[in-house]
Scaffold this motif. Structure first.
Motif, PDB file in Angstrom:
ATOM      1  N   PHE A  23       3.468 -13.394   1.611  1.00  0.00           N
ATOM      2  CA  PHE A  23       3.411 -11.791   1.227  1.00  0.00           C
ATOM      3  C   PHE A  23       2.136 -11.220   1.524  1.00  0.00           C
ATOM      4  N   TRP A  24       1.114 -11.871   1.109  1.00  0.00           N
ATOM      5  CA  TRP A  24      -0.233 -11.289   1.041  1.00  0.00           C
ATOM      6  C   TRP A  24      -0.650 -10.799   2.344  1.00  0.00           C
ATOM      7  N   PRO A  25      -0.686 -11.364   3.481  1.00  0.00           N
ATOM      8  CA  PRO A  25      -1.090 -10.714   4.632  1.00  0.00           C
ATOM      9  C   PRO A  25      -0.378  -9.572   5.026  1.00  0.00           C
ATOM     10  N   LEU A  26       0.839  -9.447   4.647  1.00  0.00           N
ATOM     11  CA  LEU A  26       1.747  -8.354   4.992  1.00  0.00           C
ATOM     12  C   LEU A  26       1.664  -7.210   3.961  1.00  0.00           C
ATOM     13  N   LEU A  27       1.010  -7.391   2.905  1.00  0.00           N
ATOM     14  CA  LEU A  27       1.025  -6.530   1.725  1.00  0.00           C
ATOM     15  C   LEU A  27       0.703  -5.003   2.304  1.00  0.00           C
ATOM     16  N   GLY A  28      -0.464  -4.883   3.084  1.00  0.00           N
ATOM     17  CA  GLY A  28      -0.766  -3.754   3.451  1.00  0.00           C
ATOM     18  C   GLY A  28       0.290  -3.036   4.090  1.00  0.00           C
ATOM     19  N   VAL A  29       0.938  -3.446   5.060  1.00  0.00           N
ATOM     20  CA  VAL A  29       2.139  -2.771   5.802  1.00  0.00           C
ATOM     21  C   VAL A  29       3.157  -2.485   4.903  1.00  0.00           C
ATOM     22  N   HIS A  30       3.500  -3.251   3.984  1.00  0.00           N
ATOM     23  CA  HIS A  30       4.701  -3.309   2.976  1.00  0.00           C
ATOM     24  C   HIS A  30       4.148  -1.958   2.093  1.00  0.00           C
ATOM     25  N   LEU A  31       3.157  -2.044   1.601  1.00  0.00           N
ATOM     26  CA  LEU A  31       2.797  -0.672   0.886  1.00  0.00           C
ATOM     27  C   LEU A  31       2.897   0.474   1.579  1.00  0.00           C
ATOM     28  N   GLY A  32       2.262   0.553   2.924  1.00  0.00           N
ATOM     29  CA  GLY A  32       2.407   1.768   3.767  1.00  0.00           C
ATOM     30  C   GLY A  32       3.663   2.247   4.071  1.00  0.00           C
ATOM     31  N   GLU A  33       4.632   1.296   4.235  1.00  0.00           N
ATOM     32  CA  GLU A  33       6.199   1.667   4.347  1.00  0.00           C
ATOM     33  C   GLU A  33       6.629   2.116   3.213  1.00  0.00           C
ATOM     34  N   LEU A  34       6.257   1.808   1.865  1.00  0.00           N
ATOM     35  CA  LEU A  34       6.522   2.386   0.740  1.00  0.00           C
ATOM     36  C   LEU A  34       5.997   3.563   0.416  1.00  0.00           C
ATOM     37  N   GLY A  35       5.080   4.278   1.200  1.00  0.00           N
ATOM     38  CA  GLY A  35       4.391   5.412   1.153  1.00  0.00           C
ATOM     39  C   GLY A  35       3.194   5.315   0.190  1.00  0.00           C
ATOM     40  N   VAL A  36       2.626   3.939  -0.068  1.00  0.00           N
ATOM     41  CA  VAL A  36       1.357   3.891  -0.829  1.00  0.00           C
ATOM     42  C   VAL A  36       0.229   3.644   0.023  1.00  0.00           C
ATOM     43  N   GLU A  37      -0.834   4.653  -0.084  1.00  0.00           N
ATOM     44  CA  GLU A  37      -1.942   4.650   0.841  1.00  0.00           C
ATOM     45  C   GLU A  37      -3.230   4.670   0.065  1.00  0.00           C
ATOM     46  N   GLY A  38      -4.343   4.621   0.806  1.00  0.00           N
ATOM     47  CA  GLY A  38      -5.789   4.774   0.529  1.00  0.00           C
ATOM     48  C   GLY A  38      -6.077   4.383  -0.713  1.00  0.00           C
ATOM     49  N   ARG A  39      -6.580   5.253  -1.920  1.00  0.00           N
ATOM     50  CA  ARG A  39      -6.827   4.486  -3.210  1.00  0.00           C
ATOM     51  C   ARG A  39      -5.921   4.039  -3.761  1.00  0.00           C
ATOM     52  N   ARG A  41      -3.572   2.153  -2.779  1.00  0.00           N
ATOM     53  CA  ARG A  41      -3.330   0.824  -2.375  1.00  0.00           C
ATOM     54  C   ARG A  41      -4.580  -0.233  -2.597  1.00  0.00           C
ATOM     55  N   GLY A  42      -5.901   0.542  -2.508  1.00  0.00           N
ATOM     56  CA  GLY A  42      -6.725  -0.189  -3.133  1.00  0.00           C
ATOM     57  C   GLY A  42      -6.911  -0.991  -4.486  1.00  0.00           C
ATOM     58  N   TRP A  43      -6.233  -0.171  -5.308  1.00  0.00           N
ATOM     59  CA  TRP A  43      -6.039  -0.670  -6.422  1.00  0.00           C
ATOM     60  C   TRP A  43      -5.103  -1.675  -6.712  1.00  0.00           C
ATOM     61  N   ILE A  44      -3.958  -1.579  -5.925  1.00  0.00           N
ATOM     62  CA  ILE A  44      -2.922  -2.759  -5.857  1.00  0.00           C
ATOM     63  C   ILE A  44      -3.427  -4.126  -5.437  1.00  0.00           C
ATOM     64  N   PHE A  45      -4.218  -3.835  -4.555  1.00  0.00           N
ATOM     65  CA  PHE A  45      -5.020  -5.011  -3.884  1.00  0.00           C
ATOM     66  C   PHE A  45      -5.959  -5.463  -4.941  1.00  0.00           C
ATOM     67  N   LEU A  96       1.907   3.071  -9.613  1.00  0.00           N
ATOM     68  CA  LEU A  96       1.501   2.716 -10.940  1.00  0.00           C
ATOM     69  C   LEU A  96       2.254   1.246 -11.308  1.00  0.00           C
ATOM     70  N   MET A  97       3.440   1.403 -11.109  1.00  0.00           N
ATOM     71  CA  MET A  97       4.166   0.287 -11.593  1.00  0.00           C
ATOM     72  C   MET A  97       4.094  -0.880 -10.750  1.00  0.00           C
ATOM     73  N   LEU A  98       3.766  -0.603  -9.448  1.00  0.00           N
ATOM     74  CA  LEU A  98       3.439  -1.575  -8.462  1.00  0.00           C
ATOM     75  C   LEU A  98       2.072  -2.411  -9.008  1.00  0.00           C
ATOM     76  N   LEU A 103      -0.431  -7.009 -11.254  1.00  0.00           N
ATOM     77  CA  LEU A 103      -1.623  -7.411 -12.224  1.00  0.00           C
ATOM     78  C   LEU A 103      -0.809  -8.468 -13.044  1.00  0.00           C
ATOM     79  N   ALA A 104       0.396  -8.402 -13.357  1.00  0.00           N
ATOM     80  CA  ALA A 104       0.933  -9.263 -14.343  1.00  0.00           C
ATOM     81  C   ALA A 104       1.074 -10.546 -13.398  1.00  0.00           C
ATOM     82  N   TYR A 105       1.429 -10.539 -12.225  1.00  0.00           N
ATOM     83  CA  TYR A 105       1.742 -11.867 -11.072  1.00  0.00           C
ATOM     84  C   TYR A 105       0.263 -12.423 -11.299  1.00  0.00           C
TER      85      TYR A 105
END
Length: 431
Positions: A23-39, A41-45, A96-98, A103-105
């Motif tokens: 999942f890690w190489p695709l996480l950026g595209v996954h988050l983009g399709e969920l509407g998570v962008e920019g800052r 997304r940076g915090w999730i990474f 935020l929940m993501l 973070l827990a994972y």
């Protein structure tokens, strides 16, 4: 160690990195399709880096003093399976929940990267010669699962309705469960520092920082890992914006693992032939060349094909550096020393790099090559710093460093082209 034992360690590496590579190489595209962008997304990474900053030292102390390493791995991947299944279900989409779920994972999984290396090195007769061949199977696992994800995505494309890429997380959860069960059958690796006084725990691990070459390597590694988030945070969206079909992004991101396998297979030869310094300098140079090619607005085929340089960088600099650190670490605190490396690289370095990459994503377009100029400058400066400051060579043993690291004086038998490695790493396995 018997061949069967080495294969268990190799399969451990393959499963560990296959879970993350799902999942890690695709996480950026996954988050983009969920509407998570920019800052956001940076915090999730950055959740991985936050966990890697706070927890590996504690986990290293835990397995150095209280818990067998394989037991920690079983517990981490069993709980991680549940978290990945939650992510795959699509129940969590709020940024935020993501962030909190990731973070827990990573709080459980981030320490296992270093602990798996420590476990492998302790259960090999000659780590300097045998560990690269064991570790390369982690690269094979990451690469193979990238291709598998592409096949699965193509198969489910006609019937999928959910946003994001849940199939990647379902696959990761299944592999995580297999990993948890498999870890029960790893070699028993009990704590070694139970007799040491409590106040000496972390201090013993930090003693290695008194060695100048260790400091130079760790400072360089911190700087290098400021730039690596650009690969997994920016590159998937960059390739999609340049026209690469969505199901093939995972395969494209795994191309770097092909030369990484070759680099790991030849690492003992490289260390014996050109030494620690030039092997690790080769790795930094490969990363520098990778970012230079991206900064000059290359055609899509070169942007994808240039990923092979990432594998050379990782194999020569990161894995070569882990072998170097293991050779200099106190005998009873090698897990803690590997944890220090993780804190500075996957932790602090990747944390700052992820936040920086998030700002770039939020401010620029998906194919803005200017975001790769800063990594070029950072890696260029680091290469100069490393070449000027690092002195160790495999063929010239630092006897004082070996003594400080509490290494027994019995050398390995000379074995072909790795004789120099054996003379430096005189005893990296216990017993």
């Amino acid at each position: 160690m018997k061949t069967r034992g080495r294969w268990r360690l190799a399969l451990m590496m393959a499963l560990l990195y296959a879970v993350q590579g799902s999942f890690w190489p695709l996480l950026g595209v996954h988050l983009g399709e969920l509407g998570v962008e920019g800052r956001e997304r940076g915090w999730i990474f950055a959740s991985q880096a936050l966990a890697a900053t706070a927890l590996p030292l504690g986990a290293g102390q835990l397995v150095d003093r209280l818990m067998p390493t394989q037991t920690f791995l079983v517990l981490a991947y069993a709980i991680g399976t549940v978290i990945l299944a939650v992510l795959a279900s699509g129940w969590v989409v709020n940024p935020l929940m993501l962030f909190l779920v990731f973070l827990a994972y990573w709080s459980l999984i981030a320490p296992t990267n270093g602990l798996s290396s420590s476990l492998a090195m302790r259960n090999l007769d000659e780590p300097s010669r045998e560990f690269p061949a064991v570790r390369l199977w982690g690269t094979v696992g990451w690469m193979a699962v990238g291709w598998l994800v592409s096949v699965v995505m193509l198969a489910v494309a006609p019937i999928r309705t959910a946003g994001g890429m849940p199939e990647a997380f379902y696959l990761a959860a299944g592999l995580s469960l297999v990993m948890a069960v498999f870890c029960w059958f790893l070699p028993h690796t009990p704590p070694l520092a139970t007799a040491a006084p409590a106040r000496a725990n972390l201090r013993q691990g930090l003693e290695v920082l008194r060695q100048p070459d260790v400091r130079v390597y760790l400072i360089t590694a911190f700087g290098v890992y400021l730039t690596t988030p650009m690969v997994y945070q920016v590159m998937p969206g960059y390739l999609a914006a340049r026209g690469l079909p969505r199901p093939w992004i995972s395969t494209a991101m795994s191309l770097g693992q092909v030369p990484e396998v070759a680099a790991l297979a030849t690492l003992p030869w490289l260390l014996g032939r050109i030494g620690y310094k030039w092997t690790m300098a080769l790795g930094i140079s490969a990363w520098l060349a990778r970012f230079v090619t991206l900064a000059v607005n290359p055609p899509l085929w070169l942007a994808v094909g240039g990923g092979v340089l990432h594998g050379v960088g990782y194999g020569c600099f990161t894995i070569g550096g882990q072998v170097f650190l293991d050779s200099r670490a106190p005998r009873t605190h090698r897990a803690s020393v590997q944890a220090i490396f993780l804190v500075l690289t996957t932790g602090l370095g990747s944390l700052l790099g992820s936040l920086l990459a998030g700002e770039f994503v939020g401010r620029g377009s998906g194919d803005d090559v200017l975001v790769f100029l800063i990594p070029c400058m950072i890696n260029g400066a680091l290469l100069i710093y490393f070449l000027r400051g690092f002195r160790s060579h495999v063929s010239t043993v630092d006897r004082a460093g070996a003594a400080n690291a509490d290494l027994p004086s019995r050398p390995y038998a000379v074995r072909g082209t790795v004789a120099c490695v054996g003379n430096l790493v005189t005893e990296s396995a216990d017993g």
